[in-house]
Scaffold this motif. Structure first.
Motif, PDB file in Angstrom:
ATOM      1  N   ASN A 135     -14.790 -24.531 -13.610  1.00 20.60           N
ATOM      2  CA  ASN A 135     -13.764 -25.584 -13.501  1.00 20.60           C
ATOM      3  C   ASN A 135     -13.939 -26.408 -12.225  1.00 20.60           C
ATOM      4  OD1 ASN A 135     -12.186 -25.030 -15.891  1.00 20.60           O
ATOM      5  ND2 ASN A 135     -11.655 -23.095 -14.891  1.00 20.60           N
ATOM      6  N   LEU A 136     -15.145 -26.502 -11.764  1.00 25.38           N
ATOM      7  CA  LEU A 136     -15.406 -27.219 -10.525  1.00 25.38           C
ATOM      8  C   LEU A 136     -15.188 -28.718 -10.697  1.00 25.38           C
ATOM      9  CD1 LEU A 136     -16.462 -26.869  -7.589  1.00 25.38           C
ATOM     10  CD2 LEU A 136     -18.715 -27.420  -8.483  1.00 25.38           C
ATOM     11  N   GLU A 137     -14.547 -29.315  -9.721  1.00 27.56           N
ATOM     12  CA  GLU A 137     -14.345 -30.760  -9.707  1.00 27.56           C
ATOM     13  C   GLU A 137     -15.200 -31.363  -8.606  1.00 27.56           C
ATOM     14  OE1 GLU A 137     -10.168 -31.436  -9.234  1.00 27.56           O
ATOM     15  OE2 GLU A 137      -9.759 -30.984 -11.334  1.00 27.56           O
ATOM     16  N   LEU A 138     -15.976 -32.376  -8.967  1.00 26.71           N
ATOM     17  CA  LEU A 138     -16.830 -33.050  -7.996  1.00 26.71           C
ATOM     18  C   LEU A 138     -16.267 -34.443  -7.731  1.00 26.71           C
ATOM     19  CD1 LEU A 138     -20.281 -32.263  -9.635  1.00 26.71           C
ATOM     20  CD2 LEU A 138     -19.232 -31.089  -7.712  1.00 26.71           C
ATOM     21  N   PRO A 139     -15.759 -34.692  -6.524  1.00 26.94           N
ATOM     22  CA  PRO A 139     -15.265 -36.045  -6.235  1.00 26.94           C
ATOM     23  C   PRO A 139     -16.441 -36.978  -5.930  1.00 26.94           C
ATOM     24  CG  PRO A 139     -14.912 -34.610  -4.348  1.00 26.94           C
ATOM     25  CD  PRO A 139     -15.503 -33.758  -5.446  1.00 26.94           C
ATOM     26  N   PHE A 140     -16.324 -38.207  -6.398  1.00 28.67           N
ATOM     27  CA  PHE A 140     -17.316 -39.212  -6.028  1.00 28.67           C
ATOM     28  C   PHE A 140     -17.185 -39.456  -4.536  1.00 28.67           C
ATOM     29  CE2 PHE A 140     -17.614 -39.963 -10.448  1.00 28.67           C
ATOM     30  CZ  PHE A 140     -18.745 -40.736 -10.677  1.00 28.67           C
ATOM     31  N   PRO A 141     -18.267 -39.779  -3.854  1.00 29.23           N
ATOM     32  CA  PRO A 141     -18.168 -40.075  -2.422  1.00 29.23           C
ATOM     33  C   PRO A 141     -17.387 -41.368  -2.210  1.00 29.23           C
ATOM     34  CG  PRO A 141     -20.438 -40.296  -3.220  1.00 29.23           C
ATOM     35  CD  PRO A 141     -19.616 -39.825  -4.360  1.00 29.23           C
ATOM     36  N   ILE A 142     -16.597 -41.398  -1.146  1.00 27.46           N
ATOM     37  CA  ILE A 142     -15.858 -42.613  -0.823  1.00 27.46           C
ATOM     38  C   ILE A 142     -16.165 -43.046   0.605  1.00 27.46           C
ATOM     39  CG2 ILE A 142     -14.010 -42.193  -2.499  1.00 27.46           C
ATOM     40  CD1 ILE A 142     -12.235 -41.216  -0.234  1.00 27.46           C
ATOM     41  N   SER A 143     -15.965 -44.326   0.859  1.00 29.08           N
ATOM     42  CA  SER A 143     -16.269 -44.892   2.172  1.00 29.08           C
ATOM     43  C   SER A 143     -15.155 -44.571   3.162  1.00 29.08           C
ATOM     44  CB  SER A 143     -16.434 -46.407   2.058  1.00 29.08           C
ATOM     45  OG  SER A 143     -15.180 -47.002   1.755  1.00 29.08           O
ATOM     46  N   MET A 151      -7.382 -43.958  -0.749  1.00 28.97           N
ATOM     47  CA  MET A 151      -7.761 -44.110  -2.150  1.00 28.97           C
ATOM     48  C   MET A 151      -8.278 -42.777  -2.667  1.00 28.97           C
ATOM     49  SD  MET A 151      -9.626 -47.807  -1.993  1.00 28.97           S
ATOM     50  CE  MET A 151      -9.811 -47.982  -3.758  1.00 28.97           C
ATOM     51  N   LYS A 152      -7.934 -42.473  -3.881  1.00 31.91           N
ATOM     52  CA  LYS A 152      -8.405 -41.229  -4.478  1.00 31.91           C
ATOM     53  C   LYS A 152      -9.713 -41.506  -5.206  1.00 31.91           C
ATOM     54  CE  LYS A 152      -3.951 -39.225  -4.774  1.00 31.91           C
ATOM     55  NZ  LYS A 152      -3.184 -38.170  -5.270  1.00 31.91           N
ATOM     56  N   PRO A 153     -10.713 -40.684  -4.928  1.00 28.85           N
ATOM     57  CA  PRO A 153     -12.003 -40.889  -5.598  1.00 28.85           C
ATOM     58  C   PRO A 153     -11.939 -40.438  -7.053  1.00 28.85           C
ATOM     59  CG  PRO A 153     -12.085 -38.914  -4.275  1.00 28.85           C
ATOM     60  CD  PRO A 153     -10.740 -39.554  -4.004  1.00 28.85           C
ATOM     61  N   PRO A 154     -12.748 -41.057  -7.903  1.00 33.97           N
ATOM     62  CA  PRO A 154     -12.869 -40.527  -9.263  1.00 33.97           C
ATOM     63  C   PRO A 154     -13.443 -39.107  -9.176  1.00 33.97           C
ATOM     64  CG  PRO A 154     -14.058 -42.611  -9.018  1.00 33.97           C
ATOM     65  CD  PRO A 154     -13.589 -42.210  -7.668  1.00 33.97           C
ATOM     66  N   ILE A 155     -13.105 -38.297 -10.139  1.00 36.96           N
ATOM     67  CA  ILE A 155     -13.549 -36.905 -10.119  1.00 36.96           C
ATOM     68  C   ILE A 155     -14.320 -36.593 -11.395  1.00 36.96           C
ATOM     69  CG2 ILE A 155     -12.744 -34.509 -10.194  1.00 36.96           C
ATOM     70  CD1 ILE A 155     -10.482 -35.330  -8.359  1.00 36.96           C
ATOM     71  N   VAL A 156     -15.412 -35.864 -11.230  1.00 33.39           N
ATOM     72  CA  VAL A 156     -16.186 -35.371 -12.365  1.00 33.39           C
ATOM     73  C   VAL A 156     -15.842 -33.894 -12.514  1.00 33.39           C
ATOM     74  CG1 VAL A 156     -18.506 -34.888 -13.228  1.00 33.39           C
ATOM     75  CG2 VAL A 156     -18.064 -36.992 -11.953  1.00 33.39           C
TER      76      VAL A 156
END
Length: 186
Positions: A135-143, A151-156
């Motif tokens: 159930n791991l969630e990987l957040p997209f990198p954000i600046s 801002m909340k990053p999209p999550i995979v």
């Protein structure tokens, strides 16, 4: 103009060690400080130097000392899409993917994600044991600006069914995101 062409010519005669990769990237980066000073031909030659270097030795280009510099230079190359043929642009994107996968070779399972947030793209690479991926969630990198603006990053979310891999299996994942639409003239 001759500098990029000369660098492109030397690709044939030198092995891509970390020192050579850093030298090539430094030279091309310095030429790209003001890309308006380069002709279309020389810009493409500079792009070819970086792309061919990464394609030839992605693991070397992705080493600790060179990864961020290479990813930054590749992002800068994408600034001038008007100078890039569709095939060269596609090769840049392939090289970025190879760079991300090459970075995985230098990681160990459980190590913190390696992140590069550049002007035209973002890369996040991680390596983890299969037992931790269910159930791991990987957040997209954000600046930094996006962090400041909260801002909340999209999550995979990875959906790897338990038991489909041995718990001790190591899984590497990379996310590459481009900030602008890449053109396709073909």
């Amino acid at each position: 103009e001759k500098m990029c062409t000369a660098l492109e010519t030397t690709l044939l005669t030198t092995d891509a060690t970390e020192g050579v990769v850093l030298s090539r990237v430094n030279q091309v980066s310095s030429l790209l400080i003001d890309p308006t000073q380069l002709t279309n031909t020389s810009y493409q030659a500079c792009a070819n130097v970086i792309v061919n270097t990464v394609m030839e030795a992605p693991s070397v280009a992705a080493q600790d000392a060179s990864f961020s510099m290479v990813s930054r230079t590749m992002s800068v190359l994408l600034d001038r899409q008007d100078f890039l043929t569709s095939s060269l642009q596609a090769r840049i994107m392939t090289a970025v993917n190879k760079l991300a996968v090459g970075r995985q070779e230098h990681m160990v399972a459980g190590e913190a994600s390696i992140i590069a947030v550049e002007g035209n793209m973002r890369i996040a690479t991680m390596k983890e044991y299969a037992k931790k991926l269910e159930n791991l969630e990987l957040p997209f990198p954000i600046s930094a600006q996006e962090k400041f603006l909260q801002m909340k990053p999209p999550i995979v979310r990875l959906k790897i069914p338990r038991g489909s891999l041995a718990d001790t299996a190591v899984v590497a994942t990379s996310i590459v995101q481009y900030h602008r639409n890449m053109r396709n003239d073909e």
